[in-house]
Write a protein that holds these residues in place. Sequence first.
Motif, PDB file in Angstrom:
ATOM      1  N   ALA A 276     -25.990  -1.989 -32.926  1.00 51.24           N
ATOM      2  CA  ALA A 276     -24.576  -1.776 -33.259  1.00 51.24           C
ATOM      3  C   ALA A 276     -23.741  -2.856 -32.586  1.00 51.24           C
ATOM      4  CB  ALA A 276     -24.130  -0.381 -32.780  1.00 51.24           C
ATOM      5  N   THR A 277     -22.486  -2.953 -33.006  1.00 50.29           N
ATOM      6  CA  THR A 277     -21.577  -3.938 -32.393  1.00 50.29           C
ATOM      7  C   THR A 277     -21.095  -3.408 -31.038  1.00 50.29           C
ATOM      8  OG1 THR A 277     -19.634  -2.898 -33.358  1.00 50.29           O
ATOM      9  CG2 THR A 277     -20.693  -4.661 -34.665  1.00 50.29           C
ATOM     10  N   PRO A 278     -20.596  -4.304 -30.166  1.00 50.93           N
ATOM     11  CA  PRO A 278     -20.040  -3.833 -28.891  1.00 50.93           C
ATOM     12  C   PRO A 278     -18.948  -2.781 -29.092  1.00 50.93           C
ATOM     13  CG  PRO A 278     -20.314  -6.212 -28.822  1.00 50.93           C
ATOM     14  CD  PRO A 278     -20.641  -5.781 -30.228  1.00 50.93           C
ATOM     15  N   GLU A 279     -18.102  -2.998 -30.107  1.00 47.06           N
ATOM     16  CA  GLU A 279     -17.016  -2.037 -30.362  1.00 47.06           C
ATOM     17  C   GLU A 279     -17.590  -0.659 -30.703  1.00 47.06           C
ATOM     18  OE1 GLU A 279     -17.213  -5.067 -31.652  1.00 47.06           O
ATOM     19  OE2 GLU A 279     -15.339  -6.096 -31.162  1.00 47.06           O
ATOM     20  N   ALA A 280     -18.627  -0.657 -31.551  1.00 45.95           N
ATOM     21  CA  ALA A 280     -19.216   0.623 -31.983  1.00 45.95           C
ATOM     22  C   ALA A 280     -19.877   1.336 -30.795  1.00 45.95           C
ATOM     23  CB  ALA A 280     -20.235   0.377 -33.092  1.00 45.95           C
ATOM     24  N   ILE A 281     -20.573   0.572 -29.968  1.00 42.27           N
ATOM     25  CA  ILE A 281     -21.272   1.170 -28.811  1.00 42.27           C
ATOM     26  C   ILE A 281     -20.243   1.786 -27.853  1.00 42.27           C
ATOM     27  CG2 ILE A 281     -22.663   0.605 -26.746  1.00 42.27           C
ATOM     28  CD1 ILE A 281     -23.918  -1.662 -28.617  1.00 42.27           C
ATOM     29  N   ASP A 282     -19.178   1.040 -27.593  1.00 46.13           N
ATOM     30  CA  ASP A 282     -18.151   1.566 -26.679  1.00 46.13           C
ATOM     31  C   ASP A 282     -17.473   2.810 -27.261  1.00 46.13           C
ATOM     32  OD1 ASP A 282     -18.613  -0.149 -24.630  1.00 46.13           O
ATOM     33  OD2 ASP A 282     -16.929  -1.489 -25.034  1.00 46.13           O
ATOM     34  N   GLU A 283     -17.253   2.782 -28.577  1.00 42.52           N
ATOM     35  CA  GLU A 283     -16.601   3.939 -29.221  1.00 42.52           C
ATOM     36  C   GLU A 283     -17.484   5.193 -29.105  1.00 42.52           C
ATOM     37  OE1 GLU A 283     -13.668   3.407 -29.898  1.00 42.52           O
ATOM     38  OE2 GLU A 283     -12.926   4.422 -31.680  1.00 42.52           O
ATOM     39  N   VAL A 284     -18.809   5.009 -29.296  1.00 45.56           N
ATOM     40  CA  VAL A 284     -19.748   6.143 -29.189  1.00 45.56           C
ATOM     41  C   VAL A 284     -19.649   6.767 -27.797  1.00 45.56           C
ATOM     42  CG1 VAL A 284     -22.214   6.740 -29.037  1.00 45.56           C
ATOM     43  CG2 VAL A 284     -21.387   5.372 -30.960  1.00 45.56           C
ATOM     44  N   MET A 285     -19.658   5.914 -26.771  1.00 47.81           N
ATOM     45  CA  MET A 285     -19.682   6.435 -25.404  1.00 47.81           C
ATOM     46  C   MET A 285     -18.320   7.009 -24.989  1.00 47.81           C
ATOM     47  SD  MET A 285     -22.756   6.174 -24.709  1.00 47.81           S
ATOM     48  CE  MET A 285     -22.859   6.594 -22.974  1.00 47.81           C
ATOM     49  N   LYS A 286     -17.234   6.414 -25.527  1.00 47.94           N
ATOM     50  CA  LYS A 286     -15.895   6.937 -25.173  1.00 47.94           C
ATOM     51  C   LYS A 286     -15.633   8.274 -25.855  1.00 47.94           C
ATOM     52  CE  LYS A 286     -12.646   4.020 -26.077  1.00 47.94           C
ATOM     53  NZ  LYS A 286     -11.597   3.000 -26.196  1.00 47.94           N
ATOM     54  N   LEU A 287     -15.841   8.294 -27.169  1.00 46.52           N
ATOM     55  CA  LEU A 287     -15.502   9.520 -27.910  1.00 46.52           C
ATOM     56  C   LEU A 287     -16.606  10.563 -27.823  1.00 46.52           C
ATOM     57  CD1 LEU A 287     -13.809   8.034 -31.102  1.00 46.52           C
ATOM     58  CD2 LEU A 287     -12.786   8.670 -28.908  1.00 46.52           C
ATOM     59  N   GLY A 288     -17.858  10.103 -27.694  1.00 46.57           N
ATOM     60  CA  GLY A 288     -18.977  11.043 -27.682  1.00 46.57           C
ATOM     61  C   GLY A 288     -19.283  11.605 -26.316  1.00 46.57           C
ATOM     62  N   MET A 289     -19.014  10.838 -25.283  1.00 46.13           N
ATOM     63  CA  MET A 289     -19.372  11.272 -23.923  1.00 46.13           C
ATOM     64  C   MET A 289     -18.144  11.393 -23.024  1.00 46.13           C
ATOM     65  SD  MET A 289     -21.932   9.827 -25.448  1.00 46.13           S
ATOM     66  CE  MET A 289     -23.497  10.413 -26.003  1.00 46.13           C
ATOM     67  N   ASN A 290     -16.984  11.136 -23.590  1.00 48.47           N
ATOM     68  CA  ASN A 290     -15.734  11.225 -22.806  1.00 48.47           C
ATOM     69  C   ASN A 290     -15.682  10.273 -21.618  1.00 48.47           C
ATOM     70  OD1 ASN A 290     -13.716  12.656 -23.885  1.00 48.47           O
ATOM     71  ND2 ASN A 290     -14.056  14.539 -22.718  1.00 48.47           N
ATOM     72  N   HIS A 291     -16.336   9.114 -21.724  1.00 49.72           N
ATOM     73  CA  HIS A 291     -16.193   8.108 -20.670  1.00 49.72           C
ATOM     74  C   HIS A 291     -14.835   7.421 -20.852  1.00 49.72           C
ATOM     75  CE1 HIS A 291     -20.800   7.571 -19.844  1.00 49.72           C
ATOM     76  NE2 HIS A 291     -20.408   8.841 -19.822  1.00 49.72           N
ATOM     77  N   PRO A 292     -14.121   7.135 -19.747  1.00 44.75           N
ATOM     78  CA  PRO A 292     -12.798   6.508 -19.907  1.00 44.75           C
ATOM     79  C   PRO A 292     -12.862   5.112 -20.517  1.00 44.75           C
ATOM     80  CG  PRO A 292     -13.403   6.661 -17.576  1.00 44.75           C
ATOM     81  CD  PRO A 292     -14.436   7.424 -18.350  1.00 44.75           C
ATOM     82  N   MET A 293     -13.964   4.401 -20.270  1.00 45.68           N
ATOM     83  CA  MET A 293     -14.180   3.072 -20.870  1.00 45.68           C
ATOM     84  C   MET A 293     -15.591   3.054 -21.414  1.00 45.68           C
ATOM     85  SD  MET A 293     -13.184   0.399 -17.903  1.00 45.68           S
ATOM     86  CE  MET A 293     -11.556  -0.262 -17.729  1.00 45.68           C
ATOM     87  N   GLY A 294     -15.812   2.328 -22.522  1.00 46.86           N
ATOM     88  CA  GLY A 294     -17.189   2.159 -22.994  1.00 46.86           C
ATOM     89  C   GLY A 294     -17.965   1.287 -22.018  1.00 46.86           C
ATOM     90  N   PRO A 295     -19.320   1.338 -22.055  1.00 45.28           N
ATOM     91  CA  PRO A 295     -20.127   0.606 -21.074  1.00 45.28           C
ATOM     92  C   PRO A 295     -19.947  -0.913 -21.124  1.00 45.28           C
ATOM     93  CG  PRO A 295     -21.515   1.551 -22.795  1.00 45.28           C
ATOM     94  CD  PRO A 295     -20.151   2.128 -22.979  1.00 45.28           C
ATOM     95  N   LEU A 296     -19.647  -1.465 -22.319  1.00 43.46           N
ATOM     96  CA  LEU A 296     -19.514  -2.928 -22.410  1.00 43.46           C
ATOM     97  C   LEU A 296     -18.137  -3.374 -21.913  1.00 43.46           C
ATOM     98  CD1 LEU A 296     -21.422  -3.142 -25.771  1.00 43.46           C
ATOM     99  CD2 LEU A 296     -22.270  -3.871 -23.527  1.00 43.46           C
ATOM    100  N   THR A 297     -17.123  -2.573 -22.176  1.00 45.44           N
ATOM    101  CA  THR A 297     -15.795  -2.850 -21.605  1.00 45.44           C
ATOM    102  C   THR A 297     -15.888  -2.764 -20.087  1.00 45.44           C
ATOM    103  OG1 THR A 297     -14.765  -1.857 -23.533  1.00 45.44           O
ATOM    104  CG2 THR A 297     -13.361  -2.103 -21.605  1.00 45.44           C
ATOM    105  N   LEU A 298     -16.603  -1.741 -19.613  1.00 46.36           N
ATOM    106  CA  LEU A 298     -16.754  -1.555 -18.165  1.00 46.36           C
ATOM    107  C   LEU A 298     -17.531  -2.724 -17.553  1.00 46.36           C
ATOM    108  CD1 LEU A 298     -16.286   0.203 -15.679  1.00 46.36           C
ATOM    109  CD2 LEU A 298     -18.304   1.548 -16.290  1.00 46.36           C
ATOM    110  N   ALA A 299     -18.568  -3.187 -18.246  1.00 46.60           N
ATOM    111  CA  ALA A 299     -19.357  -4.332 -17.749  1.00 46.60           C
ATOM    112  C   ALA A 299     -18.459  -5.566 -17.619  1.00 46.60           C
ATOM    113  CB  ALA A 299     -20.523  -4.618 -18.693  1.00 46.60           C
ATOM    114  N   ASP A 300     -17.614  -5.804 -18.624  1.00 45.12           N
ATOM    115  CA  ASP A 300     -16.667  -6.933 -18.566  1.00 45.12           C
ATOM    116  C   ASP A 300     -15.705  -6.782 -17.397  1.00 45.12           C
ATOM    117  OD1 ASP A 300     -17.653  -8.290 -20.741  1.00 45.12           O
ATOM    118  OD2 ASP A 300     -15.956  -7.856 -22.075  1.00 45.12           O
ATOM    119  N   PHE A 301     -15.317  -5.553 -17.134  1.00 42.25           N
ATOM    120  CA  PHE A 301     -14.339  -5.242 -16.092  1.00 42.25           C
ATOM    121  C   PHE A 301     -14.974  -5.426 -14.692  1.00 42.25           C
ATOM    122  CE2 PHE A 301     -12.766  -1.370 -13.712  1.00 42.25           C
ATOM    123  CZ  PHE A 301     -11.429  -1.715 -13.570  1.00 42.25           C
TER     124      PHE A 301
END
Length: 283
Positions: free
Chosen positions: A209-234
């Motif tokens: 999947a794309t980075p956007e899709a992966i982050d969306e899955v983890m944000k909306l599906g697991m209620n993480h405040p940031m997706g893992p790839l956004t967090l990695a960049d941060f």
Amino acid sequence: MSVTNIMVIGAGQMGGGIAQVCAMAGYNVFLNDLNDDALARGLAVITKNLSRQVEKGRMTEEDKLATLGRITNTTTLESAKEVDLVIEAAVENMDIKTKIFAQLDEIAPAHTILATNTSSLPITEIAAATNRPEKEIGMHFMNPVPVMKLVEIIRGLATADEVYETIEDITKKLNKVPVEVNDFPGFVSNRILMPMINEAIYTVYEGVATPEAIDEVMKLGMNHPMGPLTLADFIGLDTCLYIMETLQEGFGDDKYRPCPLLRKYVKAGWLGKKSGRGFYNYN
Ligand code: CAA
């Protein structure tokens, strides 16, 4: 053990945040970095954060100035003579850290506690560079320090109970929550977080999947405040790679193998938000 004066080594993202919360809690802080420019940048971020607290009505202008007044800039380690606690937040490199701790051990009074904010390096090994391993401890703050509640407190093999209790007490005074862990690679936070981030990078690498899709899955599906790839960049992709390498080497287990795409990005200088490009573009 009573603590009044604290030295923070490193005025970057983590060190600056640690200096801010210590000064806000009423401690006198010596903020140390290699040069005046680094200190000025660190202090500018602290001033901006405090001004925001004033704008939001959570702090008076007077308190802001008093907080800033408790921070003294220094480019030498000599100020360690005057402190009860040092919190080191320099770069994540064992050689640099052991050199700093050996010097601090020479300079600081015998009662001074030497803490490190390392995110994954062994506390016990850093402590072995000094003649006071019982006064060494890990104090792992989370980014952004002024916002995140956790401080992971890591006991080295020789850390004295009295030192642990002092650090636990200070953490509460900083309005944070201490959690006690033992000294193994990545402690608890990064042993669990980094393999998740690494797996998210493999998911991009393998074209799932794309980075956007992966982050969306983890944000909306697991209620993480940031997706893992956004967090990695941060966090910084160089830091993520370094932590994965520390886990792989420390456990001798290839289940911690850093994703080749992570290595490639770091080699390209795509380090995430701080360099303007990582999984996302920040320019
Ligand atoms: N410094 C200071 N304050 C900051 C900040 C920063 N860098 N970033 C955000 N804030 C403050 C904002 O000013 C805002 O405060 P107000 O209430 O005064 O408005 C508040 O945080 C919330 O910010 P936003 O509304 O802009 O955005 P948000 O709701 O998305 O929250 C966040 C931002 C707190 C960073 C949130 O996205 C989050 O929790 N992200 C995950 C952070 C995380 O997982 N950190 C751990 C990283 S791993 C680590 O640190 C360990 C390691 O060893 C690698």
